[in-house]
Structure formats: structure tokens, C-alpha cells
Design an enzyme around this catalytic site. Sequence first.
Site, mmCIF file in Angstrom:
data_model
loop_
_atom_site.group_PDB
_atom_site.id
_atom_site.type_symbol
_atom_site.label_atom_id
_atom_site.label_comp_id
_atom_site.label_asym_id
_atom_site.label_seq_id
_atom_site.Cartn_x
_atom_site.Cartn_y
_atom_site.Cartn_z
ATOM 1 C CB CYS A 1 -13.787 -3.954 1.063
ATOM 2 S SG CYS A 1 -14.509 -5.564 1.356
ATOM 3 N NE ARG B 1 -2.695 1.786 9.542
ATOM 4 C CZ ARG B 1 -3.480 0.993 9.202
ATOM 5 N NH1 ARG B 1 -4.246 0.973 8.124
ATOM 6 N NH2 ARG B 1 -3.446 -0.295 9.920
ATOM 7 C CB CYS C 1 -12.099 -2.160 4.373
ATOM 8 S SG CYS C 1 -11.365 -3.255 5.559
ATOM 9 C CE LYS D 1 -6.440 -0.898 10.924
ATOM 10 N NZ LYS D 1 -7.370 -1.574 10.052
ATOM 11 C CB CYS E 1 -15.164 -9.229 7.083
ATOM 12 S SG CYS E 1 -13.612 -7.977 7.452
ATOM 13 N NE ARG F 1 -3.713 -0.114 2.536
ATOM 14 C CZ ARG F 1 -4.324 -0.683 3.908
ATOM 15 N NH1 ARG F 1 -3.979 -0.139 4.794
ATOM 16 N NH2 ARG F 1 -5.126 -1.735 3.576
ATOM 17 C CB CYS G 1 -9.293 -9.481 2.202
ATOM 18 S SG CYS G 1 -9.185 -8.947 3.693
ATOM 19 C CE LYS H 1 -8.064 3.348 9.020
ATOM 20 N NZ LYS H 1 -8.946 2.054 8.291
HETATM 21 FE FE1 SRM Z 1 -9.266 -2.159 5.852
HETATM 22 C C1 SRM Z 1 -7.932 -4.692 7.328
HETATM 23 C C2 SRM Z 1 -8.278 -3.316 2.939
HETATM 24 C C3 SRM Z 1 -9.882 1.083 4.451
HETATM 25 C C4 SRM Z 1 -11.003 -1.066 8.689
HETATM 26 N N1 SRM Z 1 -8.068 -3.788 5.364
HETATM 27 C C5 SRM Z 1 -7.762 -4.442 6.038
HETATM 28 C C6 SRM Z 1 -6.700 -5.431 5.592
HETATM 29 C C7 SRM Z 1 -5.378 -4.947 5.575
HETATM 30 C C8 SRM Z 1 -6.846 -7.026 5.986
HETATM 31 C C9 SRM Z 1 -5.890 -7.739 6.867
HETATM 32 O O1 SRM Z 1 -5.683 -6.967 8.021
HETATM 33 O O2 SRM Z 1 -5.223 -8.600 6.591
HETATM 34 C C10 SRM Z 1 -7.392 -5.376 3.765
HETATM 35 C C11 SRM Z 1 -6.728 -5.733 2.735
HETATM 36 C C12 SRM Z 1 -7.283 -6.377 1.693
HETATM 37 C C13 SRM Z 1 -6.555 -6.456 0.540
HETATM 38 O O3 SRM Z 1 -6.500 -7.790 -0.137
HETATM 39 O O4 SRM Z 1 -6.347 -5.495 -0.127
HETATM 40 C C14 SRM Z 1 -8.270 -3.833 3.930
HETATM 41 N N2 SRM Z 1 -8.865 -1.211 4.037
HETATM 42 C C15 SRM Z 1 -8.770 -1.923 3.013
HETATM 43 C C16 SRM Z 1 -8.811 -1.157 1.663
HETATM 44 C C17 SRM Z 1 -8.008 -1.580 0.544
HETATM 45 C C18 SRM Z 1 -10.260 -1.445 1.277
HETATM 46 C C19 SRM Z 1 -10.755 -0.845 -0.282
HETATM 47 O O5 SRM Z 1 -11.306 -1.599 -0.820
HETATM 48 O O6 SRM Z 1 -10.236 0.229 -0.532
HETATM 49 C C20 SRM Z 1 -8.829 0.168 2.472
HETATM 50 C C21 SRM Z 1 -7.198 0.611 2.313
HETATM 51 C C22 SRM Z 1 -7.297 2.301 2.931
HETATM 52 C C23 SRM Z 1 -6.055 2.805 2.737
HETATM 53 O O7 SRM Z 1 -5.570 3.062 1.893
HETATM 54 O O8 SRM Z 1 -5.561 3.131 3.949
HETATM 55 C C24 SRM Z 1 -9.257 0.007 3.998
HETATM 56 N N3 SRM Z 1 -10.113 -0.164 6.585
HETATM 57 C C25 SRM Z 1 -10.379 0.577 5.583
HETATM 58 C C26 SRM Z 1 -11.466 1.562 6.350
HETATM 59 C C27 SRM Z 1 -12.012 2.649 5.693
HETATM 60 C C28 SRM Z 1 -11.367 3.993 6.021
HETATM 61 O O9 SRM Z 1 -10.358 3.912 6.768
HETATM 62 O O10 SRM Z 1 -11.802 5.084 5.737
HETATM 63 C C29 SRM Z 1 -11.883 0.971 7.319
HETATM 64 C C30 SRM Z 1 -12.892 1.513 8.388
HETATM 65 C C31 SRM Z 1 -12.333 2.747 9.264
HETATM 66 C C32 SRM Z 1 -11.877 2.131 10.531
HETATM 67 O O11 SRM Z 1 -10.864 2.026 10.595
HETATM 68 O O12 SRM Z 1 -12.786 2.358 11.793
HETATM 69 C C33 SRM Z 1 -10.997 -0.297 7.514
HETATM 70 N N4 SRM Z 1 -9.383 -2.856 7.971
HETATM 71 C C34 SRM Z 1 -10.274 -2.069 8.723
HETATM 72 C C35 SRM Z 1 -10.173 -3.157 9.645
HETATM 73 C C36 SRM Z 1 -10.799 -2.960 11.282
HETATM 74 C C37 SRM Z 1 -10.419 -1.952 12.212
HETATM 75 C C38 SRM Z 1 -10.817 -1.972 13.624
HETATM 76 O O13 SRM Z 1 -11.100 -0.870 14.194
HETATM 77 O O14 SRM Z 1 -11.512 -2.875 14.040
HETATM 78 C C39 SRM Z 1 -9.082 -4.145 9.560
HETATM 79 C C40 SRM Z 1 -8.936 -5.215 10.531
HETATM 80 C C41 SRM Z 1 -7.953 -4.688 11.528
HETATM 81 O O15 SRM Z 1 -7.272 -3.569 11.722
HETATM 82 O O16 SRM Z 1 -7.658 -5.720 12.547
HETATM 83 C C42 SRM Z 1 -8.936 -3.969 8.198
HETATM 84 FE FE1 SF4 Z 2 -10.995 -7.715 4.062
HETATM 85 FE FE2 SF4 Z 2 -12.979 -7.237 5.782
HETATM 86 FE FE3 SF4 Z 2 -11.653 -5.083 4.824
HETATM 87 FE FE4 SF4 Z 2 -13.172 -6.372 3.180
HETATM 88 S S1 SF4 Z 2 -13.899 -5.180 5.047
HETATM 89 S S2 SF4 Z 2 -11.042 -5.671 2.726
HETATM 90 S S3 SF4 Z 2 -13.304 -8.367 3.710
HETATM 91 S S4 SF4 Z 2 -10.874 -6.613 6.181
#
Ligand code: SRM
Ligand code: SF4
Length: 563
Positions: free
Chosen positions: A428, A140, A477, A207, A473, A71, A434, A209
Site C-alpha cells: 500500500c 467505490r 489496503c 464505504k 497499518c 483518486r 497516508c 466495495k
Molecule cells: Fe485503503 C483508507 C489507500 C484500497 C481499506 N486507504 C485509506 C486512505 C484513504 C487513508 C485515509 O483514510 O486517510 C489511504 C490513502 C493513502 C494515500 O496516501 O494514498 C488508502 N486504499 C488505499 C490504496 C491507494 C492502496 C494502494 O496502495 O493501492 C487503495 C485505493 C483503492 C481505490 O482505488 O479505491 C486502497 N483500502 C483498500 C483496500 C483494498 C480493496 O478495496 O480491495 C482495502 C481493504 C478492503 C476493505 O475495504 O475491506 C482498504 N482503506 C481501508 C480502510 C479500512 C476500512 C475498514 O473497513 O476498516 C481505511 C480506513 C478507513 O476507512 O477508515 C482505508
Molecule cells: Fe494507509 Fe493503512 Fe491503507 Fe496502508 S493500509 S494505505 S497505511 S490506511
Amino acid sequence: MSKFDVEKIKTGSNALRGTLVDSLADAATGAISEEDTQLSKFHGIYQQDDRDVREERRQRYLAPDHSFMIRARVPGGVCTPEQWLAMDAIANTWANGTLRLTTRQAFQFHGVLKGDLRPSLQAIDAVLMDTLAACGDVNRNVMCTTLPELSAVHRDTVAAADALSAHLSPQTTAYHEIWLDRGDGREQVVSAPDVEPIYGKTYLPRKFKVAFAIPPQNDVDVFAHDLGYVAVEDNGQLAGFNVTVGGGMGVTHGDPATYPLLAQVLGFCTPDQVNAVGETIVTIQRDFGDRSNRKHARFKYTVEDHGLEWLREEFERRAGFALGKPRPHVFTDTGDRYGWQETEDGRWHLLLFIQSGRIADHAGARQLTGLREIAKVLKGEFRLTPNQNVAIANVAAEDRDAIDAIIREHGLDTHERLSPLRLRALACVALPTCSLAMAEAERYLPDLLGKVEGLLSRHDLDGEGIGVRMTGCPNGCARPYLSEIGLVGKAPGHYNLHLGAAVDGTRLNRMVGENLDEQEILAVLDDWLGRFAKGRSGGEPFGDFIARTHPEFTGAPKEAAHA
Ligand code: SRM
Ligand code: SF4
């Protein structure tokens, strides 16, 4: 791995070095050690395996098909043509031939092999970008509204976002040593430990944000953020920011102690206070965030547990100044505005639709090639949007025709041919990369949207731009809990259905159906859309109709994400 271990790994990592150099040198496997998979995240790298073939490989006693997701951070989503060309080259040379725009205005590369990580990161560095802190327990990529009408306010707000991003970047030299040194990174590994003035040895509990929003657009979903800055304008100039705290999306199915929360307004700061505000809030979270339970470690829970008044007092004690009284601000929408727009400075901006942010060459649209051709002639810049789209920004009037010609030739701009439903939708990544996905998202949403379009026609609602966001899930995201229709993966082919969020990102939705398959989803939507068609008031959006007719849907109830 227990949650507590991540704290131990950080502490013992020698400022994020761990044994990454050894893991990279180990030619016996395409993977890295388990501890290093935690540390590599801080460097913007996730180890993954192709889940489409995981089971088949397991049955054949083969190791998982490992590769890495990288990323790259893009503060405010602003990317020069030179940088775009470098991203395009990485996608084609070392990744899977696609470029993924994320919901946080960053780039992702999928399918990079271990041996190709260093050249990829070096190519990113060569155009003055990095992947440091794109993931991990740090701040981030900092987001910023993409195409606001007021260019002076945008210019100053992007500058503030960029400065804060730099201010909150980790100071460790490990990134440079491991990835950028042309040797194998070993020589400097024994150098003196780095000092992290803001993060300390254990970085953040989780994390963190930050987003900058420029009303009336809330494309960044500022209330989903740990820390937000809402630009306040005065006579066309930036007066300062309303500061918001404590938003977040992440949920765990069946765990009522986890829930999405909307951020609250803490006060007002002037532009010169932005970094001090950011640093103070981050250090409060560093010291008070829950390090014993990663599911309770986000800042949203710290704010909830201690209260806004406590936070204000702690903030003033540390910062040495008080925030001002919040100023009025109004948001109207979280979506993108497609097509060409002119701003007050006479420059033109074209916002292009990219389905779920995945840029590829495929039948009908050679997007990757088309955008590469645009990058070769563009004198302005690209802007990645929080809705996974891209804008070609700052184009002189006389250069528009050349851009339009490339767009036509490559079948790039499809927004006029697509329904408003599709144009608003987000998904997502989910499967196959993922590791946390429980169901499809990016690969399935286009198909489901066709069926929802059918329902809209059935109820004479064609052309209704109802927001749909799908995730594989409950981590959230694609920010599904802020969507009029949210679909959250529960199991293969099954989703929880959420309804009723506000189109301006100021109200969360609520779960109305659990573990539904496609037929069940469509049946529930059919029912609600029928009621909407009959009972809406004027041009009332779907989410507002639900909130008005079902007041129990309003507010930010903690049980909103659960049964
Ligand atoms: Fe996310 C984890 C993809 C935005 C909440 N997210 C992941 C991971 C890295 C899975 C992992 O931990 O193994 C995913 C990688 C998938 C892949 O194969 O690419 C992933 N998140 C993404 C992206 C690529 C989704 C997309 O389709 O665009 C976004 C990348 C953002 C970036 O450029 O930095 C992405 N993730 C978000 C958002 C939206 C936002 O930030 O505005 C959220 C919700 C907002 C928040 O953080 O509260 C988000 N991602 C999570 C979470 C849950 C965090 C939590 O508080 O519980 C995880 C899992 C974790 O952190 O344990 C996670
Ligand atoms: Fe993966 Fe869940 Fe984030 Fe979708 S919402 S990219 S399934 S961690």
C-alpha cells in the site's frame, strides 16, 4: 472527531456541499476545514500532509505541509489512451510527478495543492472521468478482472461493471457545482437540495466495495468485497453471476471486535438482474448498517450480525425476486499474467509490471514517459489491474513491434528480469502521505523482498512465486490478510506477520508473529520456508502447505488478525 459526527456532517451537508466552496476560497491556509475534510472524500479528495517533515515542522511551530490526494475512478480499470494522457498531464502539472495505480484499479495523484484541485478535477472531467465517490461512504470504484481468456465474457462483464458503477453513483450535483463550474461554484450552492434515490440524505454507514471476477482468475480478490459478482460462463457466453456478500479486510490493532472476513455466496443472478441486486444490497446496508460505530459499520458486520438467511429474506422482500442456486465456479490464482497474451479475437494484450503501482521516471526505467509514448500510438486501451499493474490491451498483431520498441527504449518491461516473488508482491502507499500509516510499505517492500529472495535461495526455492503483501497499518489496503505472507504495520520498522492464505483468494491467513522487526521477520520466515522446502507435497504453494500441516490455519477464524 467522534465517529458519530460523520453521520451529522453527512446529514447537514446539503448533498455533500458543506462549506467546501468557502474552504477552497480561504487563501490564508493550504488546508480545508475539518468538516470539509470528511465531505471532500465523497468527491475523491483527501487532505494529507507530508509526514516526512511533520515533526520537524512541528518543532519549528510551522503548520503541517498540507496537500491533497485525488483518486480518479476507473470502472473495471479500463482507460482509453486519451484518458491516460490526461492523467499523465495532471501528474506532471499539479501532482508530484508520479502516477499511482491503486489496488482497486484506480488512479491516485499525490501532492496536489488546494488551488490546483479545481483544474485537476476539470482535466479529469474533460476526458469523461470523475473522482466522485472514489472515496467516502458510498459505493467505490467497481472492479473487474483484467485480462481473461474469454473475450466475450469479459466484454459483457466489464459492461455490467460499468453499468452498475453508474447506477450506484451519487446523484448530487454538488460535484459539478464545486469543481467543474468555471466560476467559483457559488452561484448554484443555494439551489434546491438534490434527491439521492439510492443513498438518501445520510448516504451509507461506511464505504462499500463491489468487484466482478471472471474465473479462473480472482485478481480482484472478490471475497474481500462487500458485494461480488463471479461470472458464470456457458458455451463461451456470460450466463450470469454468483453473488457474494460480506467480505472485507479492515482491522484495528488490539480490537478483537474487528477482523477480516471472506465473502459468502448468496445465490445466482442473470446479467439483467445485476443492477437490481446491487441496489437492493446497498439499500439493505444503508438501512441496517451500524451507524453508531464506524468500526462496526461495514456490510461484513451487518451480514454477520443478521445472518445469511435473514439477508436472503430481506433481499427477496425488497427486490421482489429470489436469487437462483449458485453455479459451480473455480478460481486458480489472484496474480497477474505478465507478458503478451493473445485472446480468442486475435487481439494482443501486454501486462507490464509496475512496482507497487507507482509510475515514475527514474534511473533505469522512464516509466511515465514510456507509457505516455505508448498512449500516443495505442489504438486499444489501458487496463489497470487489481495488482497495481497495467495492461496495454487490444493491440493488433501488426502494432506489437511499435509497442515493444517503446518498451525497450524506456526500460519498461522488467518482468523477465524479476523474481516471481517480486512480481506477485503488493504494498500500500503508507508513508509519507497516508495519515493512518504506522510503518513504511511502498518505500520499504522492495528492500525487504531482496532479503526474502535470499532466504528462498538458501532453501533452494528460487523461482517460487510466494505472495507477499505489505501494509503500513491494519486497514488492509493491499489486502494483506489474503496473502501467503502478509506484513501489517504496527509501529515504525515493526510488523505483524501473517501466513497461510490461499493463492486463489479463498482462505485468509493467520497471524504468527506480532510487532516484529526486520531481523525477527526474516528469522520466522527462514524457519517456515525451511519446513516448506522439506515438507511440501509436489508443487504445493506455501500457503497451502501451511494450511495442510497446521489445520488450525484453515477456515476464517475471527482471531486470525489478532494475537
Ligand atoms: Fe485503503 C483508507 C489507500 C484500497 C481499506 N486507504 C485509506 C486512505 C484513504 C487513508 C485515509 O483514510 O486517510 C489511504 C490513502 C493513502 C494515500 O496516501 O494514498 C488508502 N486504499 C488505499 C490504496 C491507494 C492502496 C494502494 O496502495 O493501492 C487503495 C485505493 C483503492 C481505490 O482505488 O479505491 C486502497 N483500502 C483498500 C483496500 C483494498 C480493496 O478495496 O480491495 C482495502 C481493504 C478492503 C476493505 O475495504 O475491506 C482498504 N482503506 C481501508 C480502510 C479500512 C476500512 C475498514 O473497513 O476498516 C481505511 C480506513 C478507513 O476507512 O477508515 C482505508
Ligand atoms: Fe494507509 Fe493503512 Fe491503507 Fe496502508 S493500509 S494505505 S497505511 S490506511
